[in-house]
Write a protein that holds these residues in place. Structure first.
Motif, mmCIF file in Angstrom:
data_model
loop_
_atom_site.group_PDB
_atom_site.id
_atom_site.type_symbol
_atom_site.label_atom_id
_atom_site.label_comp_id
_atom_site.label_asym_id
_atom_site.label_seq_id
_atom_site.Cartn_x
_atom_site.Cartn_y
_atom_site.Cartn_z
ATOM 1 N N ARG A 34 -9.835 29.609 -10.137
ATOM 2 C CA ARG A 34 -8.577 29.397 -9.434
ATOM 3 C C ARG A 34 -8.498 30.330 -8.230
ATOM 4 O O ARG A 34 -8.995 31.455 -8.271
ATOM 5 C CB ARG A 34 -7.391 29.690 -10.364
ATOM 6 N N LYS A 35 -7.881 29.870 -7.175
ATOM 7 C CA LYS A 35 -7.673 30.724 -6.016
ATOM 8 C C LYS A 35 -6.538 31.686 -6.314
ATOM 9 O O LYS A 35 -5.563 31.339 -6.985
ATOM 10 C CB LYS A 35 -7.344 29.880 -4.786
ATOM 11 N N GLY A 36 -6.645 32.907 -5.804
ATOM 12 C CA GLY A 36 -5.604 33.891 -6.036
ATOM 13 C C GLY A 36 -6.059 35.279 -5.660
ATOM 14 O O GLY A 36 -7.177 35.473 -5.171
ATOM 15 N N ASN A 96 -7.019 34.333 -12.271
ATOM 16 C CA ASN A 96 -5.942 34.222 -11.296
ATOM 17 C C ASN A 96 -4.771 33.403 -11.845
ATOM 18 O O ASN A 96 -4.388 32.363 -11.285
ATOM 19 C CB ASN A 96 -6.457 33.633 -9.981
ATOM 20 N N PRO A 97 -4.181 33.887 -12.947
ATOM 21 C CA PRO A 97 -3.110 33.117 -13.590
ATOM 22 C C PRO A 97 -1.806 33.169 -12.812
ATOM 23 O O PRO A 97 -1.513 34.142 -12.115
ATOM 24 C CB PRO A 97 -2.963 33.818 -14.940
ATOM 25 N N ARG A 98 -1.006 32.104 -12.950
ATOM 26 C CA ARG A 98 0.375 32.148 -12.479
ATOM 27 C C ARG A 98 1.191 33.006 -13.443
ATOM 28 O O ARG A 98 2.093 33.712 -13.018
ATOM 29 C CB ARG A 98 0.952 30.727 -12.434
ATOM 30 N N VAL A 99 0.878 32.881 -14.742
ATOM 31 C CA VAL A 99 1.548 33.693 -15.755
ATOM 32 C C VAL A 99 0.493 34.258 -16.700
ATOM 33 O O VAL A 99 -0.390 33.530 -17.173
ATOM 34 C CB VAL A 99 2.603 32.877 -16.546
ATOM 35 N N ILE A 104 -2.358 29.531 -16.753
ATOM 36 C CA ILE A 104 -1.825 30.198 -17.945
ATOM 37 C C ILE A 104 -2.958 30.968 -18.612
ATOM 38 O O ILE A 104 -3.981 30.389 -18.975
ATOM 39 C CB ILE A 104 -1.236 29.178 -18.931
ATOM 40 N N ALA A 105 -2.776 32.274 -18.764
ATOM 41 C CA ALA A 105 -3.822 33.108 -19.365
ATOM 42 C C ALA A 105 -3.224 33.962 -20.471
ATOM 43 O O ALA A 105 -2.114 34.477 -20.337
ATOM 44 C CB ALA A 105 -4.483 33.992 -18.312
ATOM 45 N N LEU A 106 -3.968 34.117 -21.546
ATOM 46 C CA LEU A 106 -3.522 34.889 -22.710
ATOM 47 C C LEU A 106 -4.480 36.037 -22.981
ATOM 48 O O LEU A 106 -5.696 35.837 -23.050
ATOM 49 C CB LEU A 106 -3.449 33.986 -23.948
#
Length: 232
Positions: free
Chosen positions: A107-109, A151-154, A80-82
């Motif tokens: 994070r991997k991404g 590398n956020p999911r959202v 989660i990134a803002l």
């Protein structure tokens, strides 16, 4: 798959209640635009999801796990990134150093310096410039890139267009579909309805801390949105 679920949250600033039983769901891979006038509760919603404010009632669930009371610094490794209102980049660091700070969670991404520079060419052109020498639009692009480096999911984007020249806003919005194309889910808070509708799959309109309208971007009419936006 439902990635993020906000269920009937109340949020207070002391005795002042900013959100009233507000719910929201975000499917993996979609772009949801939360719109509303100034003071509607949009940024408060983002803070509650990011962990900067704890709801007094209700819950926040991410990938099926309750994160309602999880501190903000523990939500970033979850994905989660803002990008906060006002950008808040580090003025004494270079653009590239600001981006590298965003990658601390490791994070991997798909996102790397090269991918961020590809999505935002103006960031690449200014990678050695100090933060305090950047324009507002350049700072906004760096802030988005810094969030992507985790590398956020959202990724949550709070008031992307606020205070920026139209040509700069156009450039930033042109990059957002590239973010979604990488599989990153986008939660966008915006006052500018036209820009929000241009990239969103779904729209949710807030008024005085409550949801007053929601639906797909293609199904809602301009009259419906205007009425909900202004509380007519």
């Amino acid at each position: 798959m439902t990635l993020l679920q906000v269920d009937a949250i109340d949020v207070h600033y002391g005795d002042f209640q900013a959100l009233y039983a507000l719910s929201l769901s975000l499917e993996e891979g979609e772009t949801l635009a939360v719109i509303g006038a100034n003071g509607a509760g949009k940024s408060t919603l983002m803070k509650a999801v990011a962990g900067l404010m704890i709801p007094t009632n209700g819950s926040v669930t991410f990938e099926g796990s309750d994160i309602t009371k999880l501190p903000a610094h523990k939500r970033v490794p979850l994905g989660i990134a803002l990008t906060p209102e006002g950008r808040r980049i580090f003025p004494s660091l270079t653009v590239e150093e600001n981006l590298l700070v965003g990658g601390y969670a490791r994070r991997k991404g798909p996102w790397s310096l090269e991918k961020v520079y590809e999505a935002f060419p103006l960031v690449a052109d200014r990678k050695d410039r100090l933060g305090f020498n950047l324009s507002g639009g350049e700072q906004q692009a760096v802030a988005i890139g810094r969030a992507l480096m985790s590398n956020p999911r959202v990724i949550m984007l709070d008031e992307v267009s606020l205070g920026l020249a139209p040509v700069v806003v156009q450039d930033i919005y042109a990059a957002l579909p590239r973010i979604a194309a990488q599989g990153t889910t986008v939660l966008l808070v915006e006052q500018d309805v036209n820009h929000a509708l241009g990239i969103a799959d779904r729209v949710q309109c807030l008024l005085e801390g409550r949801t007053v309208l929601e639906g797909t971007a293609t199904s809602l009419t301009r009259d419906q949105i205007a009425s909900a936006y202004f509380g007519i």
